[in-house]
Write a protein that holds these residues in place. Structure first.
Motif, PDB file in Angstrom:
ATOM      1  N   HIS A 133       2.787  12.112   3.302  1.00 30.29           N
ATOM      2  CA  HIS A 133       3.185  11.680   1.859  1.00 30.29           C
ATOM      3  C   HIS A 133       2.685  10.185   1.314  1.00 30.29           C
ATOM      4  N   THR A 134       2.760   9.221   2.086  1.00 29.70           N
ATOM      5  CA  THR A 134       2.534   7.790   1.897  1.00 29.70           C
ATOM      6  C   THR A 134       1.029   7.951   1.266  1.00 29.70           C
ATOM      7  N   LEU A 135       0.201   8.773   1.816  1.00 32.39           N
ATOM      8  CA  LEU A 135      -1.287   8.746   1.343  1.00 32.39           C
ATOM      9  C   LEU A 135      -1.376   9.333  -0.226  1.00 32.39           C
ATOM     10  N   VAL A 136      -0.513  10.313  -0.418  1.00 32.11           N
ATOM     11  CA  VAL A 136      -0.816  10.886  -1.784  1.00 32.11           C
ATOM     12  C   VAL A 136       0.035  10.188  -2.865  1.00 32.11           C
ATOM     13  N   GLU A 137       1.073   9.655  -2.276  1.00 30.85           N
ATOM     14  CA  GLU A 137       1.800   8.683  -3.371  1.00 30.85           C
ATOM     15  C   GLU A 137       1.427   7.246  -3.579  1.00 30.85           C
ATOM     16  N   THR A 138       0.126   6.825  -3.049  1.00 28.28           N
ATOM     17  CA  THR A 138      -0.186   5.450  -3.128  1.00 28.28           C
ATOM     18  C   THR A 138      -1.656   5.594  -3.453  1.00 28.28           C
ATOM     19  N   VAL A 139      -2.234   4.340  -3.697  1.00 25.00           N
ATOM     20  CA  VAL A 139      -3.636   4.491  -4.037  1.00 25.00           C
ATOM     21  C   VAL A 139      -4.570   4.579  -3.000  1.00 25.00           C
ATOM     22  N   LEU A 140      -3.905   4.537  -1.464  1.00 25.66           N
ATOM     23  CA  LEU A 140      -4.754   4.759  -0.306  1.00 25.66           C
ATOM     24  C   LEU A 140      -5.488   6.159  -0.428  1.00 25.66           C
ATOM     25  N   LEU A 141      -5.232   6.916  -1.110  1.00 32.68           N
ATOM     26  CA  LEU A 141      -5.659   8.598  -1.106  1.00 32.68           C
ATOM     27  C   LEU A 141      -7.221   8.171  -1.794  1.00 32.68           C
ATOM     28  N   GLN A 142      -7.258   7.149  -2.539  1.00 35.07           N
ATOM     29  CA  GLN A 142      -8.639   6.871  -3.140  1.00 35.07           C
ATOM     30  C   GLN A 142      -9.440   5.777  -2.184  1.00 35.07           C
ATOM     31  N   ARG A 143      -8.942   5.232  -1.243  1.00 34.04           N
ATOM     32  CA  ARG A 143      -9.634   4.182  -0.720  1.00 34.04           C
ATOM     33  C   ARG A 143     -10.724   4.752   0.414  1.00 34.04           C
ATOM     34  N   GLU A 144     -11.694   4.226   0.605  1.00 34.72           N
ATOM     35  CA  GLU A 144     -12.783   4.821   1.613  1.00 34.72           C
ATOM     36  C   GLU A 144     -13.349   3.542   2.216  1.00 34.72           C
ATOM     37  N   ALA A 145     -14.210   3.873   3.190  1.00 34.25           N
ATOM     38  CA  ALA A 145     -14.967   2.739   3.791  1.00 34.25           C
ATOM     39  C   ALA A 145     -15.694   1.871   2.899  1.00 34.25           C
ATOM     40  N   GLY A 146     -15.503   0.433   3.129  1.00 35.60           N
ATOM     41  CA  GLY A 146     -16.090  -0.438   2.074  1.00 35.60           C
ATOM     42  C   GLY A 146     -15.282  -0.758   1.215  1.00 35.60           C
ATOM     43  N   ASP A 147     -14.382  -0.196   0.711  1.00 35.00           N
ATOM     44  CA  ASP A 147     -13.148  -0.880  -0.102  1.00 35.00           C
ATOM     45  C   ASP A 147     -12.492  -1.881   0.186  1.00 35.00           C
ATOM     46  N   SER A 148     -11.877  -2.740  -0.589  1.00 37.83           N
ATOM     47  CA  SER A 148     -11.224  -3.834  -0.421  1.00 37.83           C
ATOM     48  C   SER A 148      -9.778  -3.599  -0.390  1.00 37.83           C
ATOM     49  N   VAL A 149      -8.743  -4.144   0.384  1.00 37.59           N
ATOM     50  CA  VAL A 149      -7.344  -3.984   0.247  1.00 37.59           C
ATOM     51  C   VAL A 149      -6.816  -5.479   0.237  1.00 37.59           C
ATOM     52  N   ASN A 150      -5.533  -5.339  -0.323  1.00 38.05           N
ATOM     53  CA  ASN A 150      -4.776  -7.117  -0.042  1.00 38.05           C
ATOM     54  C   ASN A 150      -3.975  -6.718   1.116  1.00 38.05           C
ATOM     55  N   ILE A 151      -4.025  -7.648   2.025  1.00 34.77           N
ATOM     56  CA  ILE A 151      -3.217  -7.714   3.181  1.00 34.77           C
ATOM     57  C   ILE A 151      -1.957  -8.844   3.252  1.00 34.77           C
ATOM     58  N   GLU A 152      -0.937  -8.623   3.572  1.00 34.14           N
ATOM     59  CA  GLU A 152       0.255  -9.601   3.696  1.00 34.14           C
ATOM     60  C   GLU A 152       0.803  -9.049   5.060  1.00 34.14           C
ATOM     61  N   CYS A 153       0.574 -10.204   6.013  1.00 37.41           N
ATOM     62  CA  CYS A 153       1.133 -10.050   7.221  1.00 37.41           C
ATOM     63  C   CYS A 153       2.651 -10.306   7.288  1.00 37.41           C
ATOM     64  N   ASP A 154       3.428  -9.788   8.490  1.00 38.31           N
ATOM     65  CA  ASP A 154       4.844  -9.968   8.637  1.00 38.31           C
ATOM     66  C   ASP A 154       5.196 -11.695   8.389  1.00 38.31           C
ATOM     67  N   VAL A 155       6.115 -12.044   7.605  1.00 39.04           N
ATOM     68  CA  VAL A 155       6.412 -13.295   7.546  1.00 39.04           C
ATOM     69  C   VAL A 155       7.042 -13.957   8.626  1.00 39.04           C
ATOM     70  N   LEU A 156       7.672 -13.378   9.549  1.00 34.47           N
ATOM     71  CA  LEU A 156       8.354 -13.818  10.942  1.00 34.47           C
ATOM     72  C   LEU A 156       7.457 -14.637  11.546  1.00 34.47           C
ATOM     73  N   GLY A 157       6.335 -14.229  11.928  1.00 32.73           N
ATOM     74  CA  GLY A 157       5.271 -15.030  12.680  1.00 32.73           C
ATOM     75  C   GLY A 157       4.633 -16.256  12.051  1.00 32.73           C
ATOM     76  N   LYS A 158       4.674 -16.209  10.721  1.00 38.86           N
ATOM     77  CA  LYS A 158       4.220 -17.185  10.138  1.00 38.86           C
ATOM     78  C   LYS A 158       5.435 -18.470  10.210  1.00 38.86           C
ATOM     79  N   TYR A 159       6.466 -18.140   9.963  1.00 41.07           N
ATOM     80  CA  TYR A 159       7.692 -19.089  10.190  1.00 41.07           C
ATOM     81  C   TYR A 159       7.696 -19.809  11.545  1.00 41.07           C
ATOM     82  N   VAL A 160       7.650 -18.795  12.702  1.00 39.77           N
ATOM     83  CA  VAL A 160       7.616 -19.260  14.140  1.00 39.77           C
ATOM     84  C   VAL A 160       6.498 -20.378  14.347  1.00 39.77           C
ATOM     85  N   GLU A 161       5.387 -20.008  13.929  1.00 42.19           N
ATOM     86  CA  GLU A 161       4.088 -20.900  14.036  1.00 42.19           C
ATOM     87  C   GLU A 161       4.314 -22.096  13.337  1.00 42.19           C
ATOM     88  N   ARG A 162       4.768 -22.082  12.191  1.00 44.24           N
ATOM     89  CA  ARG A 162       5.300 -23.475  11.405  1.00 44.24           C
ATOM     90  C   ARG A 162       6.223 -24.190  12.073  1.00 44.24           C
TER      91      ARG A 162
END
Length: 230
Positions: free
Chosen positions: A163-192
């Motif tokens: 379902h997630t694959l067909v409802e998002t642009v991941l369906l078109q993503r292949e090896a070599g393509d770029s994606v935006n990454i956002e990590c969970d904010v909780l770890g960033k706050y703990v580190e800070r």
């Protein structure tokens, strides 16, 4: 704030570029039902502000910092993008807390099928973000809330249901393509907080406790519990 549940796939119609700043005009339908000037919309996981709209499309500004740190710089007319409106009070929360603040761009190393799922192996450009990537933890790829399967020191994997694959642009993503990454904010706050405590008010408080007869054992679970943090 977003949930990482994509509402629709939009299409980029125009790109107005001046240096490293952009104005993107995107065609959409569902997210325009209640749009207002100044609303926040996540475009491939990047929180952007609506500066103009009509019944069929909307425009957003992209500043140089966002241009440099995300895949938006790679878009061209015809590109398909994930879209999500900012969450509202009373709405069912099905993903995880997503800020729309991209940490780094990642490259898809490979894409493989495992029964009904598709597994993506991702390598981030900034390897430092791997310290925030936890097996079974949350991560966002192009604005999609996903669960980490494996996490190493240089790459991680996510498993995507059909379902997630067909409802998002991941369906078109292949090896070599770029994606935006956002990590969970909780770890960033703990580190800070821990880094700030290493030379700030928390350490001063600990020194005072030491002067009052408490042993100087550093920042410990017992210290956090004693001071109401746990």
């Amino acid at each position: 704030m977003f949930t990482g549940l994509i509402e629709e796939i939009g299409t980029l119609r125009r790109v107005h570029r001046r240096g490293q700043s952009l104005i993107l005009t995107l065609e959409a339908r569902k997210i325009l039902e209640d749009v207002q000037l100044g609303d926040s919309i996540a475009v491939n996981g990047v929180c952007l502000t609506v500066i103009e709209f009509d019944r069929q499309q909307f425009s957003v500004d992209v500043m140089p910092e966002t241009f440099r740190q995300t895949t938006l710089r790679e878009l061209s007319p015809g590109s398909r993008v994930n879209l999500e409106r900012a969450m509202t009070m009373g709405r069912r929360f099905g993903g995880h807390h997503v800020q729309g603040h991209v940490d780094t761009v990642g490259r898809i190393l490979n894409r493989s099928r495992e029964e009904n799922a598709v597994v993506f192996r991702i390598e981030p450009e900034d390897r430092q973000v791997m310290k925030y990537v936890v097996p079974r933890g949350s991560i966002t790829l192009d604005g999609i809330s996903l669960t980490v399967v494996e996490a190493g020191t240089q790459h991680f994997t996510v498993s995507v249901i059909p379902h997630t694959l067909v409802e998002t642009v991941l369906l078109q993503r292949e090896a070599g393509d770029s994606v935006n990454i956002e990590c969970d904010v909780l770890g960033k706050y703990v580190e800070r907080l821990l880094a700030f405590g290493a030379g700030g008010p928390l350490v001063e408080h600990m020194e005072q406790e030491k002067g009052a007869g408490r042993p100087n054992g550093g920042l410990s679970a017992q210290f956090l519990a004693d001071n109401g943090f746990m």
